[in-house]
Design a protein around this motif. Sequence first.
Motif, PDB file in Angstrom:
ATOM      1  N   SER A   9      -9.643  -6.487  50.455  1.00 17.90           N
ATOM      2  CA  SER A   9      -9.217  -6.362  49.065  1.00 17.90           C
ATOM      3  C   SER A   9     -10.236  -5.530  48.303  1.00 17.90           C
ATOM      4  O   SER A   9     -11.440  -5.627  48.554  1.00 17.90           O
TER       5      SER A   9
ATOM      6  N   SER B 125     -10.738 -11.274  53.987  1.00 16.07           N
ATOM      7  CA  SER B 125      -9.714 -12.277  53.659  1.00 16.07           C
ATOM      8  C   SER B 125      -9.739 -13.486  54.585  1.00 16.07           C
ATOM      9  O   SER B 125      -8.803 -14.280  54.575  1.00 16.07           O
TER      10      SER B 125
ATOM     11  N   ASP C  59      -1.975  -2.367  48.939  1.00 17.95           N
ATOM     12  CA  ASP C  59      -2.203  -2.062  50.356  1.00 17.95           C
ATOM     13  C   ASP C  59      -2.124  -0.558  50.611  1.00 17.95           C
ATOM     14  O   ASP C  59      -2.934  -0.011  51.377  1.00 17.95           O
TER      15      ASP C  59
ATOM     16  N   HIS D 147      -6.493  -3.915  40.644  1.00 14.80           N
ATOM     17  CA  HIS D 147      -6.541  -4.443  42.004  1.00 14.80           C
ATOM     18  C   HIS D 147      -5.727  -3.508  42.892  1.00 14.80           C
ATOM     19  O   HIS D 147      -4.521  -3.334  42.673  1.00 14.80           O
TER      20      HIS D 147
ATOM     21  N   GLU E 195      -6.604 -14.651  49.711  1.00 17.83           N
ATOM     22  CA  GLU E 195      -7.122 -13.696  48.750  1.00 17.83           C
ATOM     23  C   GLU E 195      -8.404 -14.234  48.117  1.00 17.83           C
ATOM     24  O   GLU E 195      -8.455 -15.379  47.675  1.00 17.83           O
TER      25      GLU E 195
END
Length: 231
Positions: free
Chosen positions: A191, A19, A205, A202, A33
């Motif tokens: 990510s 990131s 966390d 996606h 992102e």
Amino acid sequence: MTVVLATVCEDGVVLGSDSQITDKGRGMTYPAEKLHPLGEAAAWGGSGARSVLNDVKRCFNENSAAILEASDIGRALQGHVLPILRHHYETFIEDVPGEEGGGTPSAYVMAAGWRDGEPWIYEITPSGMIGHYTDIGFHAIGSGAPMAQQAGSLLSHFHFAERSVKFGCAAVLRVLQALDLTSASVGKPFSLSRITKDGAHHLSDDEIEEVGALVRRWEEAEQKVIAKIFD
């Protein structure tokens, strides 16, 4: 430094990225992102000029259905990215007083997905060429790509393409963690996106933390096996 990578698995594709954005002109880094959805059945990431990638993001959001339904997805991606690249090349002012070495308008775009029971990975280079990496099964873009390719090669004996996306997520995260150790400009948060016949997801966390726990178990298991072999 940027790194975005993708690997083919038995039942899907996994993409991962760091990131950290490096602004050479201002001598600073900041998080952003780098992985984005491409409709409901694919995902993409980019490396290079943020202005270009922001335009690509808007274009992909507006045209994802047309891209994913095209008979040739690579050509469809190329057809949408090329006008954006040309626009930025034509309007770029190279010699700005006091800001020498402030960057270029070039960008790399990599997209991956799963259609009709088959994976696909395409790259659009700054010159507009289409890179095909489905048969290779692993690809990375960004300034951290050479290190990612090396790390992926060191794990290739695990045969990613013969394992599930659950393993793929762990393998991609392990590569990202290795780059985090070796390069100060590659860093968290990471990510991850996994794509199967059910669509693209996606990871949150918390889900990435769960994958991290699997990586730790994997590393611990390797240490136990090595101890037995070389004891």
